[in-house]
Design a protein around this motif. Structure first.
Motif, PDB file in Angstrom:
ATOM      1  N   LEU A   1       0.830  -1.208   0.000  1.00 18.46           N
ATOM      2  CA  LEU A   1       0.000   0.000   0.000  1.00 18.46           C
ATOM      3  C   LEU A   1       0.865   1.258   0.000  1.00 18.46           C
ATOM      4  CD1 LEU A   1      -2.839  -0.954   2.533  1.00 18.46           C
ATOM      5  CD2 LEU A   1      -2.955  -0.912   0.034  1.00 18.46           C
ATOM      6  N   LEU A   2       1.896   1.261   0.851  1.00 19.92           N
ATOM      7  CA  LEU A   2       2.776   2.423   0.924  1.00 19.92           C
ATOM      8  C   LEU A   2       3.486   2.665  -0.400  1.00 19.92           C
ATOM      9  CD1 LEU A   2       4.377   1.844   4.448  1.00 19.92           C
ATOM     10  CD2 LEU A   2       2.733   3.621   3.839  1.00 19.92           C
ATOM     11  N   LYS A   3       4.039   1.617  -0.988  1.00 24.81           N
ATOM     12  CA  LYS A   3       4.792   1.785  -2.236  1.00 24.81           C
ATOM     13  C   LYS A   3       3.867   2.096  -3.417  1.00 24.81           C
ATOM     14  CE  LYS A   3       8.899  -0.779  -0.903  1.00 24.81           C
ATOM     15  NZ  LYS A   3       9.866  -1.850  -1.223  1.00 24.81           N
ATOM     16  N   GLY A   4       2.655   1.556  -3.377  1.00 19.09           N
ATOM     17  CA  GLY A   4       1.705   1.879  -4.441  1.00 19.09           C
ATOM     18  C   GLY A   4       1.328   3.347  -4.426  1.00 19.09           C
ATOM     19  N   LEU A   5       1.030   3.891  -3.235  1.00 20.92           N
ATOM     20  CA  LEU A   5       0.726   5.313  -3.121  1.00 20.92           C
ATOM     21  C   LEU A   5       1.914   6.164  -3.529  1.00 20.92           C
ATOM     22  CD1 LEU A   5      -1.233   5.580   0.266  1.00 20.92           C
ATOM     23  CD2 LEU A   5      -2.162   5.841  -2.034  1.00 20.92           C
ATOM     24  N   SER A   6       3.114   5.746  -3.117  1.00 19.10           N
ATOM     25  CA  SER A   6       4.319   6.525  -3.408  1.00 19.10           C
ATOM     26  C   SER A   6       4.549   6.653  -4.913  1.00 19.10           C
ATOM     27  CB  SER A   6       5.528   5.874  -2.736  1.00 19.10           C
ATOM     28  OG  SER A   6       6.714   6.577  -3.049  1.00 19.10           O
ATOM     29  N   LEU A   7       4.483   5.540  -5.637  1.00 18.66           N
ATOM     30  CA  LEU A   7       4.735   5.573  -7.076  1.00 18.66           C
ATOM     31  C   LEU A   7       3.679   6.394  -7.800  1.00 18.66           C
ATOM     32  CD1 LEU A   7       6.110   4.722  -9.693  1.00 18.66           C
ATOM     33  CD2 LEU A   7       4.767   2.605  -9.633  1.00 18.66           C
ATOM     34  N   THR A   8       2.414   6.137  -7.505  1.00 18.58           N
ATOM     35  CA  THR A   8       1.345   6.842  -8.210  1.00 18.58           C
ATOM     36  C   THR A   8       1.388   8.330  -7.921  1.00 18.58           C
ATOM     37  OG1 THR A   8      -0.012   4.855  -7.992  1.00 18.58           O
ATOM     38  CG2 THR A   8      -1.128   6.867  -8.676  1.00 18.58           C
ATOM     39  N   ALA A   9       1.686   8.693  -6.675  1.00 12.57           N
ATOM     40  CA  ALA A   9       1.788  10.115  -6.326  1.00 12.57           C
ATOM     41  C   ALA A   9       2.908  10.781  -7.105  1.00 12.57           C
ATOM     42  CB  ALA A   9       2.013  10.267  -4.824  1.00 12.57           C
ATOM     43  N   SER A  10       4.062  10.126  -7.190  1.00 12.03           N
ATOM     44  CA  SER A  10       5.222  10.726  -7.865  1.00 12.03           C
ATOM     45  C   SER A  10       4.976  10.924  -9.353  1.00 12.03           C
ATOM     46  CB  SER A  10       6.463   9.869  -7.646  1.00 12.03           C
ATOM     47  OG  SER A  10       6.349   8.620  -8.311  1.00 12.03           O
ATOM     48  N   LEU A  11       4.066  10.156  -9.944  1.00  8.21           N
ATOM     49  CA  LEU A  11       3.756  10.301 -11.367  1.00  8.21           C
ATOM     50  C   LEU A  11       2.876  11.525 -11.638  1.00  8.21           C
ATOM     51  CD1 LEU A  11       3.040   6.575 -12.343  1.00  8.21           C
ATOM     52  CD2 LEU A  11       5.045   7.934 -12.964  1.00  8.21           C
ATOM     53  N   GLN A  12       2.278  12.096 -10.595  1.00  5.00           N
ATOM     54  CA  GLN A  12       1.382  13.236 -10.777  1.00  5.00           C
ATOM     55  C   GLN A  12       2.123  14.559 -10.938  1.00  5.00           C
ATOM     56  OE1 GLN A  12      -1.937  12.285 -10.940  1.00  5.00           O
ATOM     57  NE2 GLN A  12      -1.034  10.256 -10.590  1.00  5.00           N
ATOM     58  N   VAL A  13       3.243  14.713 -10.215  1.00  4.70           N
ATOM     59  CA  VAL A  13       3.946  15.998 -10.131  1.00  4.70           C
ATOM     60  C   VAL A  13       5.452  15.764 -10.183  1.00  4.70           C
ATOM     61  CG1 VAL A  13       4.272  18.090  -8.748  1.00  4.70           C
ATOM     62  CG2 VAL A  13       2.097  16.868  -8.638  1.00  4.70           C
ATOM     63  N   ASP A  14       6.147  16.516 -11.028  1.00  2.00           N
ATOM     64  CA  ASP A  14       7.603  16.348 -11.107  1.00  2.00           C
ATOM     65  C   ASP A  14       8.374  17.545 -10.575  1.00  2.00           C
ATOM     66  OD1 ASP A  14       7.269  18.256 -13.079  1.00  2.00           O
ATOM     67  OD2 ASP A  14       7.983  16.992 -14.732  1.00  2.00           O
ATOM     68  N   GLY A  15       7.675  18.563 -10.081  1.00  2.13           N
ATOM     69  CA  GLY A  15       8.354  19.715  -9.501  1.00  2.13           C
ATOM     70  C   GLY A  15       8.768  20.782 -10.486  1.00  2.13           C
ATOM     71  N   ARG A  16       8.393  20.632 -11.763  1.00  2.69           N
ATOM     72  CA  ARG A  16       8.800  21.606 -12.790  1.00  2.69           C
ATOM     73  C   ARG A  16       7.677  22.579 -13.147  1.00  2.69           C
ATOM     74  NH1 ARG A  16      11.354  16.726 -15.089  1.00  2.69           N
ATOM     75  NH2 ARG A  16      13.621  17.023 -15.209  1.00  2.69           N
ATOM     76  N   GLY A  17       6.601  22.593 -12.375  1.00  5.86           N
ATOM     77  CA  GLY A  17       5.453  23.428 -12.721  1.00  5.86           C
ATOM     78  C   GLY A  17       5.775  24.896 -12.813  1.00  5.86           C
ATOM     79  N   GLY A  18       6.552  25.412 -11.862  1.00  2.00           N
ATOM     80  CA  GLY A  18       6.917  26.826 -11.899  1.00  2.00           C
ATOM     81  C   GLY A  18       7.695  27.187 -13.143  1.00  2.00           C
ATOM     82  N   ASP A  19       8.583  26.294 -13.579  1.00  2.00           N
ATOM     83  CA  ASP A  19       9.344  26.545 -14.804  1.00  2.00           C
ATOM     84  C   ASP A  19       8.441  26.502 -16.033  1.00  2.00           C
ATOM     85  OD1 ASP A  19      11.871  26.874 -13.599  1.00  2.00           O
ATOM     86  OD2 ASP A  19      12.107  24.709 -13.412  1.00  2.00           O
ATOM     87  N   ARG A  20       7.444  25.610 -16.020  1.00  2.00           N
ATOM     88  CA  ARG A  20       6.526  25.531 -17.170  1.00  2.00           C
ATOM     89  C   ARG A  20       5.698  26.807 -17.301  1.00  2.00           C
ATOM     90  NH1 ARG A  20       6.030  19.868 -15.317  1.00  2.00           N
ATOM     91  NH2 ARG A  20       7.143  18.605 -16.865  1.00  2.00           N
ATOM     92  N   VAL A  21       5.157  27.279 -16.183  1.00  2.00           N
ATOM     93  CA  VAL A  21       4.359  28.507 -16.239  1.00  2.00           C
ATOM     94  C   VAL A  21       5.244  29.691 -16.607  1.00  2.00           C
ATOM     95  CG1 VAL A  21       2.881  30.060 -14.918  1.00  2.00           C
ATOM     96  CG2 VAL A  21       2.703  27.585 -14.578  1.00  2.00           C
ATOM     97  N   SER A  22       6.452  29.749 -16.065  1.00  2.00           N
ATOM     98  CA  SER A  22       7.381  30.838 -16.403  1.00  2.00           C
ATOM     99  C   SER A  22       7.737  30.812 -17.881  1.00  2.00           C
ATOM    100  CB  SER A  22       8.658  30.712 -15.564  1.00  2.00           C
ATOM    101  OG  SER A  22       8.384  30.807 -14.194  1.00  2.00           O
ATOM    102  N   GLU A  23       7.878  29.614 -18.448  1.00  2.00           N
ATOM    103  CA  GLU A  23       8.194  29.495 -19.873  1.00  2.00           C
ATOM    104  C   GLU A  23       7.084  30.059 -20.732  1.00  2.00           C
ATOM    105  OE1 GLU A  23       9.805  28.988 -23.415  1.00  2.00           O
ATOM    106  OE2 GLU A  23      10.935  28.609 -21.571  1.00  2.00           O
ATOM    107  N   TYR A  24       5.843  29.893 -20.281  1.00  2.00           N
ATOM    108  CA  TYR A  24       4.735  30.469 -21.044  1.00  2.00           C
ATOM    109  C   TYR A  24       4.750  31.994 -20.949  1.00  2.00           C
ATOM    110  CZ  TYR A  24       0.190  31.244 -23.091  1.00  2.00           C
ATOM    111  OH  TYR A  24      -0.824  31.687 -23.908  1.00  2.00           O
ATOM    112  N   LEU A  25       4.985  32.523 -19.749  1.00  2.00           N
ATOM    113  CA  LEU A  25       4.931  33.970 -19.548  1.00  2.00           C
ATOM    114  C   LEU A  25       6.133  34.680 -20.154  1.00  2.00           C
ATOM    115  CD1 LEU A  25       3.730  34.023 -15.823  1.00  2.00           C
ATOM    116  CD2 LEU A  25       2.340  34.375 -17.867  1.00  2.00           C
ATOM    117  N   VAL A  26       7.320  34.072 -20.024  1.00  2.00           N
ATOM    118  CA  VAL A  26       8.558  34.658 -20.556  1.00  2.00           C
ATOM    119  C   VAL A  26       9.228  33.591 -21.426  1.00  2.00           C
ATOM    120  CG1 VAL A  26      10.706  35.849 -19.997  1.00  2.00           C
ATOM    121  CG2 VAL A  26       8.764  35.993 -18.415  1.00  2.00           C
TER     122      VAL A  26
END
Length: 536
Positions: free
Chosen positions: A331-356
């Motif tokens: 259960l712990l490892k299943g939640l961990s893997l699926t959660a990590s597939l949702q977000v990679d931490g690059r969201g701020g860079d993606r939004v910044s790339e659109y704006l600038v």
């Protein structure tokens, strides 16, 4: 580029809106943008966080109304919208920003229309989808089964929508700790507790009471008490009475605490994406109405264990869930893997790339690495990529991971990643068969329409400079008109005779590698970068 941000924080509003705008502002500043904030001086505000970071802040007059009703979003503005808009215009001091970023549940189309003559473009950050906007760009970083459809009737036809947790505005520390966090433990022996800035339902106290039961006495607990939590002193006493328990007051980020935890329990909201980024298994309680839909979507994905709303979650329920998850590795490892597939931490860079946006000449191509597997997984399962693929079924993680690892070690395969200012924005693959190389490439949906396919092909072809390849080939569905047109404009020609084993709805295109000089941005530009070649 000049950017103004209208955002507030208070006891009722919490800190999430201001924190994510500050994170975005830091990314924009790194791209050379001049960023300033406009905030109202509500009770319990965190404007000093911006001042400490040396961002210019114009403070609007205080109001008592925003603290009156927690879920009354209109009251959160503190003054009538027309007055707030007028004060915001005055705060701009005649300077016309290239972007006005608005992150406030109390602001809607009427306010934005009042600001229209005073700004170039408006960027709204929202996750309620409960009111109309007059904006050029809208971000909803939450997970929702309806995705962009929720906003189609609420924004102008010309508005660009960027929706989903891949755009979550997280501090860079989360991506750093994501890369160094140890593999998920089989047993939960370190628990992180955090229920947001205010925690009006005292879920922190209930959680500590559940974890104080004898069967959990050996579990180590980190408790973070929010900046505006009215029960801070009582919680500190409660934590001090429990062995192996450490209390933390407000911190710039929780990445380090999350990285060492085996399990978390906490609220929804932005912190959900922080935990997902680190692959931290979490029991989630929604503490506000606007958190419910995202929690339900994450539960449906298998990324969290959702306990329900704070008003209906009991100490007994939490104790039962702790017993269920603490010692269950799968259960712990299943939640961990699926959660990590949702977000990679690059969201701020993606939004910044659109704006600038990154200038074309600054695009770079690098070889793919093991850690790019999740990027390729995201790109491969993009809806338009699947639609234009020979097999349109969604790809499972296990299938993808086996395929990706095999391609990395295949001496006849070359994988490249296109980067814009360090942000991965596309991939190209060459599978060598004798003297031919079969091409697969795609661009991230964020940058389609910029005619970057030409640069990707030009840079990618150089990967083959030391091989014996004489021809570049591509196979495309006949109904994929965009890719066919892009190839023809790139100097490719349709092969007149199809191989006997090739499906009838697929055409093959070819260009001589010796004609590599054709691969220039001018010759390869495509009118529609949604066109792609897919070999999956």
């Amino acid at each position: 580029m000049k950017i103004a941000i209208r955002v507030d924080s208070s006891r009722a509003i919490g800190s999430g809106h201001l924190v994510r705008c500050k994170t975005l502002a830091e990314r924009l500043q790194m791209r050379g943008a001049q960023v300033r904030f406009i905030c109202r001086q509500h009770a319990g505000n965190l404007i000093h966080w911006l001042s400490r970071a040396e961002f210019p802040v114009t403070v609007l007059p205080a109001s008592d109304e925003s603290d009156s009703l927690e879920e009354d979003y209109a009251a959160w503005l503190g003054v009538p919208p027309a007055l707030d808009a007028a004060q915001t215009i005055e705060a701009l001091s005649g300077q016309r920003p290239d972007w006005l970023i608005v992150d406030h549940y109390g602001i809607d189309r009427s306010w934005e229309q009042q600001l229209r003559p005073h700004v170039e473009r408006i960027f709204a950050i929202d996750d309620l989808a409960n009111r109309a906007h007059d904006c050029d760009l809208l971000l909803d970083q939450n997970a929702n089964t309806d995705g962009e459809r929720r906003y189609r009737s609420l924004v102008p036809d010309t508005c660009r929508l960027i929706v989903g947790p891949r755009y979550a505005l997280l501090r860079p520390e989360y991506r750093t700790h994501r890369q160094t966090r140890p593999p998920q433990a089989d047993i939960a022996r370190q628990v992180l507790v955090f229920f947001g800035s205010t925690d009006t339902h005292d879920m922190t106290g209930q959680t500590l009471a559940a974890l104080s039961e004898p069967e959990f006495s050996d579990v180590r607990v980190d408790v973070v008490v929010g900046a505006t939590n009215p029960r801070r002193e009582a919680l500190e006493r409660q934590a001090a009475a429990r062995p192996h328990t450490q209390t933390y007051l407000p911190r710039p980020h929780l990445a380090d605490l999350m990285a060492k935890a085996d399990l978390a329990i906490g609220s929804g909201g932005t912190v959900s994406w922080e935990r997902c980024c680190l692959g931290l298994p979490t029991l989630v309680v929604s503490v506000a109405e606007n958190q419910v839909s995202a929690c339900q979507a994450l539960e449906a994905e298998g990324a969290i264990a959702y306990l329900g709303a704070a008003s209906t979650t009991s100490q007994e329920q939490m104790s039962s869930q702790f017993q269920k998850y603490f010692n269950e590795s799968s259960l712990l490892k299943g939640l961990s893997l699926t959660a990590s597939l949702q977000v990679d931490g690059r969201g701020g860079d993606r939004v910044s790339e659109y704006l600038v946006p990154t200038p074309n000449q600054d695009l770079e191509l690098r070889g793919a690495e093991e850690e790019d597997s999740m990027l390729y997984f995201d790109w491969a399962n993009d809806p338009s990529v699947r639609e234009n693929s020979f097999n349109s079924e969604i790809i499972s993680w296990k299938t993808h991971e086996n395929w990706f690892q095999s391609k990395l070690i295949d001496p006849h395969c070359y994988l490249g990643v296109l980067e814009a200012n360090g942000l991965p924005v596309g991939q190209i693959r060459f599978d060598i068969e004798g003297e031919s190389a079969l091409i697969n490439y795609s661009l991230d949906r964020l940058v389609r329409g910029r005619r970057w396919s030409s640069h990707l092909l030009c840079l990618g072809a150089k990967l083959l400079s030391e091989t014996k390849v004489k021809r570049l080939r591509a196979k495309v569905k006949r109904e994929n008109a965009a890719s066919r047109l892009a190839l023809l404009r790139s100097g490719f020609q349709k092969v007149p005779i199809e191989p006997l084993n090739q499906p009838r709805n697929i055409d093959t295109f070819q260009v001589l590698y010796s004609d590599i000089e054709r691969f220039t941005p001018g010759n390869l530009a495509s009118d529609n970068d949604k066109g792609r070649i897919s070999l999956t």
